[in-house]
Design a protein around this motif. Structure first.
Motif, PDB file in Angstrom:
ATOM      1  N   LEU A   1      -2.629  13.430  -7.974  1.00 54.30           N
ATOM      2  CA  LEU A   1      -1.202  13.206  -7.798  1.00 54.30           C
ATOM      3  C   LEU A   1      -0.475  13.127  -9.139  1.00 54.30           C
ATOM      4  CD1 LEU A   1      -1.258  10.729  -4.801  1.00 54.30           C
ATOM      5  CD2 LEU A   1      -0.546  13.123  -4.789  1.00 54.30           C
ATOM      6  N   SER A   2      -1.143  12.599 -10.153  1.00 59.13           N
ATOM      7  CA  SER A   2      -0.540  12.547 -11.489  1.00 59.13           C
ATOM      8  C   SER A   2      -0.311  13.946 -12.036  1.00 59.13           C
ATOM      9  CB  SER A   2      -1.438  11.774 -12.459  1.00 59.13           C
ATOM     10  OG  SER A   2      -1.516  10.428 -12.085  1.00 59.13           O
ATOM     11  N   GLU A   3      -1.229  14.842 -11.778  1.00 55.30           N
ATOM     12  CA  GLU A   3      -1.068  16.223 -12.241  1.00 55.30           C
ATOM     13  C   GLU A   3      -0.020  16.970 -11.413  1.00 55.30           C
ATOM     14  OE1 GLU A   3      -4.878  18.160 -12.338  1.00 55.30           O
ATOM     15  OE2 GLU A   3      -5.422  17.166 -14.208  1.00 55.30           O
ATOM     16  N   LEU A   4      -0.002  16.746 -10.106  1.00 50.95           N
ATOM     17  CA  LEU A   4       0.964  17.436  -9.250  1.00 50.95           C
ATOM     18  C   LEU A   4       2.384  16.923  -9.439  1.00 50.95           C
ATOM     19  CD1 LEU A   4      -1.059  17.635  -5.912  1.00 50.95           C
ATOM     20  CD2 LEU A   4      -0.481  19.532  -7.444  1.00 50.95           C
ATOM     21  N   TYR A   5       2.526  15.626  -9.701  1.00 58.73           N
ATOM     22  CA  TYR A   5       3.831  14.980  -9.804  1.00 58.73           C
ATOM     23  C   TYR A   5       3.893  14.120 -11.067  1.00 58.73           C
ATOM     24  CZ  TYR A   5       3.850  16.545  -5.026  1.00 58.73           C
ATOM     25  OH  TYR A   5       3.776  17.334  -3.897  1.00 58.73           O
ATOM     26  N   PRO A   6       3.984  14.746 -12.237  1.00 64.80           N
ATOM     27  CA  PRO A   6       3.948  13.994 -13.496  1.00 64.80           C
ATOM     28  C   PRO A   6       5.121  13.032 -13.674  1.00 64.80           C
ATOM     29  CG  PRO A   6       4.489  16.291 -13.907  1.00 64.80           C
ATOM     30  CD  PRO A   6       4.122  16.177 -12.459  1.00 64.80           C
ATOM     31  N   GLU A   7       6.182  13.190 -12.893  1.00 69.08           N
ATOM     32  CA  GLU A   7       7.335  12.298 -13.019  1.00 69.08           C
ATOM     33  C   GLU A   7       7.090  10.940 -12.364  1.00 69.08           C
ATOM     34  OE1 GLU A   7       7.803  14.499  -9.158  1.00 69.08           O
ATOM     35  OE2 GLU A   7       7.223  15.078 -11.176  1.00 69.08           O
ATOM     36  N   LEU A   8       6.044  10.821 -11.534  1.00 75.56           N
ATOM     37  CA  LEU A   8       5.759   9.554 -10.869  1.00 75.56           C
ATOM     38  C   LEU A   8       4.946   8.637 -11.773  1.00 75.56           C
ATOM     39  CD1 LEU A   8       4.803  10.716  -7.266  1.00 75.56           C
ATOM     40  CD2 LEU A   8       7.004   9.870  -8.092  1.00 75.56           C
ATOM     41  N   ARG A   9       5.291   7.349 -11.718  1.00 77.98           N
ATOM     42  CA  ARG A   9       4.520   6.333 -12.442  1.00 77.98           C
ATOM     43  C   ARG A   9       3.297   5.955 -11.590  1.00 77.98           C
ATOM     44  NH1 ARG A   9       7.372   1.372 -12.580  1.00 77.98           N
ATOM     45  NH2 ARG A   9       7.959   2.020 -10.503  1.00 77.98           N
ATOM     46  N   HIS A  10       2.342   5.287 -12.222  1.00 81.22           N
ATOM     47  CA  HIS A  10       1.143   4.857 -11.503  1.00 81.22           C
ATOM     48  C   HIS A  10       1.511   4.003 -10.296  1.00 81.22           C
ATOM     49  CE1 HIS A  10      -2.353   2.175 -10.767  1.00 81.22           C
ATOM     50  NE2 HIS A  10      -3.000   3.318 -10.861  1.00 81.22           N
ATOM     51  N   ALA A  11       2.440   3.079 -10.457  1.00 81.40           N
ATOM     52  CA  ALA A  11       2.857   2.217  -9.338  1.00 81.40           C
ATOM     53  C   ALA A  11       3.454   3.049  -8.202  1.00 81.40           C
ATOM     54  CB  ALA A  11       3.865   1.182  -9.822  1.00 81.40           C
ATOM     55  N   ASP A  12       4.226   4.088  -8.539  1.00 84.87           N
ATOM     56  CA  ASP A  12       4.792   4.966  -7.510  1.00 84.87           C
ATOM     57  C   ASP A  12       3.685   5.679  -6.740  1.00 84.87           C
ATOM     58  OD1 ASP A  12       7.380   4.336  -8.430  1.00 84.87           O
ATOM     59  OD2 ASP A  12       7.354   6.025  -9.841  1.00 84.87           O
ATOM     60  N   ILE A  13       2.687   6.150  -7.461  1.00 84.20           N
ATOM     61  CA  ILE A  13       1.569   6.858  -6.831  1.00 84.20           C
ATOM     62  C   ILE A  13       0.794   5.919  -5.906  1.00 84.20           C
ATOM     63  CG2 ILE A  13      -0.664   7.963  -7.286  1.00 84.20           C
ATOM     64  CD1 ILE A  13       0.675   9.227  -9.770  1.00 84.20           C
ATOM     65  N   CYS A  14       0.559   4.689  -6.337  1.00 87.51           N
ATOM     66  CA  CYS A  14      -0.161   3.727  -5.494  1.00 87.51           C
ATOM     67  C   CYS A  14       0.625   3.419  -4.221  1.00 87.51           C
ATOM     68  CB  CYS A  14      -0.446   2.445  -6.275  1.00 87.51           C
ATOM     69  SG  CYS A  14      -1.693   2.674  -7.555  1.00 87.51           S
ATOM     70  N   GLN A  15       1.934   3.251  -4.338  1.00 85.92           N
ATOM     71  CA  GLN A  15       2.756   3.012  -3.152  1.00 85.92           C
ATOM     72  C   GLN A  15       2.740   4.229  -2.236  1.00 85.92           C
ATOM     73  OE1 GLN A  15       6.613   1.834  -4.578  1.00 85.92           O
ATOM     74  NE2 GLN A  15       5.872  -0.145  -5.296  1.00 85.92           N
ATOM     75  N   LEU A  16       2.780   5.413  -2.824  1.00 85.81           N
ATOM     76  CA  LEU A  16       2.716   6.645  -2.046  1.00 85.81           C
ATOM     77  C   LEU A  16       1.406   6.736  -1.281  1.00 85.81           C
ATOM     78  CD1 LEU A  16       3.784   9.468  -1.310  1.00 85.81           C
ATOM     79  CD2 LEU A  16       2.779  10.284  -3.447  1.00 85.81           C
ATOM     80  N   LEU A  17       0.299   6.417  -1.922  1.00 84.99           N
ATOM     81  CA  LEU A  17      -1.001   6.454  -1.252  1.00 84.99           C
ATOM     82  C   LEU A  17      -1.054   5.483  -0.077  1.00 84.99           C
ATOM     83  CD1 LEU A  17      -3.413   6.782  -4.302  1.00 84.99           C
ATOM     84  CD2 LEU A  17      -3.000   8.487  -2.519  1.00 84.99           C
ATOM     85  N   ILE A  18      -0.461   4.328  -0.235  1.00 88.24           N
ATOM     86  CA  ILE A  18      -0.434   3.353   0.862  1.00 88.24           C
ATOM     87  C   ILE A  18       0.378   3.896   2.034  1.00 88.24           C
ATOM     88  CG2 ILE A  18       0.436   1.078   1.561  1.00 88.24           C
ATOM     89  CD1 ILE A  18      -0.340   0.146  -1.317  1.00 88.24           C
TER      90      ILE A  18
END
Length: 81
Positions: free
Chosen positions: A38-55
């Protein structure tokens, strides 16, 4: 399911992290792969955003790349100069 070969050092890192976070080694590896993908696909997202997205994805239907576009926050629109 497939087999992925990793270095001994990465396996040790997985072992330590999985113990600390109460996950299996495989679950920890999958978690890191999801975060990295997800970091590679969406570099504009922060780690916290990615974790919330996964949830949110997991609560909705499970992890699938095809469902990401509906779950992702939209980037802010830039005004034309």
């Amino acid at each position: 399911m497939g087999i992925v070969k990793i270095s001994e050092q990465m396996h040790e890192n997985l072992r330590v992290a999985s113990g600390a976070l109460s996950r299996s080694i495989n679950s920890q590896a999958e978690h890191w792969m999801r975060i990295g993908m997800l970091s590679e696909l969406y570099p504009e997202l922060r780690h916290a955003d990615i974790c919330q997205l996964l949830i949110r994805i997991d609560q909705a239907e499970g992890f699938a790349i095809a469902s990401l576009s509906q779950s992702l926050p939209q980037p802010p629109q830039q005004e034309a100069a």
